[in-house]
Design an enzyme around this catalytic site. Structure first.
Site, PDB file in Angstrom:
ATOM      1  N   CYS A  14       0.858  -1.192   0.000  1.00 42.72           N
ATOM      2  CA  CYS A  14       0.000   0.000   0.000  1.00 42.72           C
ATOM      3  C   CYS A  14       0.889   1.235   0.000  1.00 42.72           C
ATOM      4  O   CYS A  14       1.877   1.278   0.734  1.00 42.72           O
ATOM      5  CB  CYS A  14      -0.878  -0.018   1.249  1.00 42.72           C
ATOM      6  SG  CYS A  14      -1.999   1.389   1.358  1.00 42.72           S
ATOM      7  N   HIS A  64      -9.275  -3.825  -1.972  1.00 41.00           N
ATOM      8  CA  HIS A  64      -8.305  -3.050  -1.178  1.00 41.00           C
ATOM      9  C   HIS A  64      -8.698  -1.567  -1.167  1.00 41.00           C
ATOM     10  O   HIS A  64      -8.674  -0.914  -0.126  1.00 41.00           O
ATOM     11  CB  HIS A  64      -6.902  -3.255  -1.795  1.00 41.00           C
ATOM     12  CG  HIS A  64      -5.791  -2.474  -1.177  1.00 41.00           C
ATOM     13  ND1 HIS A  64      -4.677  -3.072  -0.609  1.00 41.00           N
ATOM     14  CD2 HIS A  64      -5.584  -1.130  -1.047  1.00 41.00           C
ATOM     15  CE1 HIS A  64      -3.852  -2.120  -0.154  1.00 41.00           C
ATOM     16  NE2 HIS A  64      -4.377  -0.930  -0.419  1.00 41.00           N
ATOM     17  N   GLU A  65      -9.089  -1.065  -2.330  1.00 42.36           N
ATOM     18  CA  GLU A  65      -9.425   0.364  -2.433  1.00 42.36           C
ATOM     19  C   GLU A  65     -10.742   0.683  -1.725  1.00 42.36           C
ATOM     20  O   GLU A  65     -10.859   1.720  -1.067  1.00 42.36           O
ATOM     21  CB  GLU A  65      -9.480   0.792  -3.899  1.00 42.36           C
ATOM     22  CG  GLU A  65      -8.153   0.667  -4.640  1.00 42.36           C
ATOM     23  CD  GLU A  65      -6.986   1.322  -3.926  1.00 42.36           C
ATOM     24  OE1 GLU A  65      -7.136   2.477  -3.489  1.00 42.36           O
ATOM     25  OE2 GLU A  65      -5.934   0.677  -3.786  1.00 42.36           O
ATOM     26  N   HIS A  89     -10.140   1.113   1.797  1.00 41.12           N
ATOM     27  CA  HIS A  89      -9.639   2.451   2.143  1.00 41.12           C
ATOM     28  C   HIS A  89     -10.794   3.417   2.400  1.00 41.12           C
ATOM     29  O   HIS A  89     -10.725   4.268   3.280  1.00 41.12           O
ATOM     30  CB  HIS A  89      -8.801   3.028   0.989  1.00 41.12           C
ATOM     31  CG  HIS A  89      -7.341   2.676   1.061  1.00 41.12           C
ATOM     32  ND1 HIS A  89      -6.543   2.987   2.135  1.00 41.12           N
ATOM     33  CD2 HIS A  89      -6.532   2.059   0.170  1.00 41.12           C
ATOM     34  CE1 HIS A  89      -5.307   2.569   1.906  1.00 41.12           C
ATOM     35  NE2 HIS A  89      -5.270   1.999   0.716  1.00 41.12           N
TER      36      HIS A  89
HETATM   37 ZN    ZN Z   1      -3.690   1.007  -0.102  1.00 41.03          ZN
END
Ligand code: ZN
Length: 158
Positions: free
Chosen positions: A98, A140-141, A144
């Site tokens: 990341c 993953h995004e 976030h």
């Molecule tokens: Zn990330």
């Protein structure tokens, strides 16, 4: 404008990001943010995607570099207010890193396939299915945008 990538420890990375009002997507403020995110990601040799909270803006936007979905594409994919419509039953483990947690890599299990609905940068709704690497990146995004980092889900550090 290239923005600073916020690093772990900053509370903005732990916030739940807010939806972008659809009527504001084409406005100068959001368009400038998307441009800045694209430029910021372009500076990162190892970066494949970037979410708005990573440049300090808690809004539900992320961009994905063409190198992970179509080498010949000229523009990043832009996802605004993404919603997961469908997930596969099967999980797949992959190594992740990341841009907000430099020099740390680990194995993260995520759904092998995902179907997402989102708005593009013109404010048009679209759906897109993804598998393998792109499916991992999308999850993953979206994490976030919910204040979750991959280190919360890692099963083994590399
Ligand atoms: Zn990330």
């Amino acid at each position: 404008m290239v923005r600073e990538i916020i690093q772990e420890g900053d509370p903005v990375l732990r916030k739940t990001a807010e939806d972008v009002p659809v009527s504001e997507i084409r406005g100068e403020k959001i368009q400038a943010l998307i441009r800045d995110m694209n430029e910021t990601l372009a500076e990162e040799e190892n970066g494949v995607a970037l979410a708005a909270p990573q440049v300090g803006v808690p809004k539900r936007i992320f961009v994905v570099h063409p190198k992970v979905f179509d080498e010949s594409a000229e523009e990043n994919l832009v996802f605004i207010n993404p919603k997961i419509l469908k997930l596969s039953r099967r999980l797949l483990e992959r190594d992740e890193g990341c841009l907000s947690i430099r020099h740390t890599y680990g194995i993260v299990p995520r759904y092998e396939k995902v179907r997402v609905e989102a708005y593009d940068k013109e404010g048009k709704k679209f759906t897109r299915g993804a598998s393998d690497l792109l499916a991992h990146i999308i999850q993953h995004e979206i994490d976030h945008l919910d204040g979750t980092l991959f280190t919360d889900k890692v099963v083994r550090y590399l």
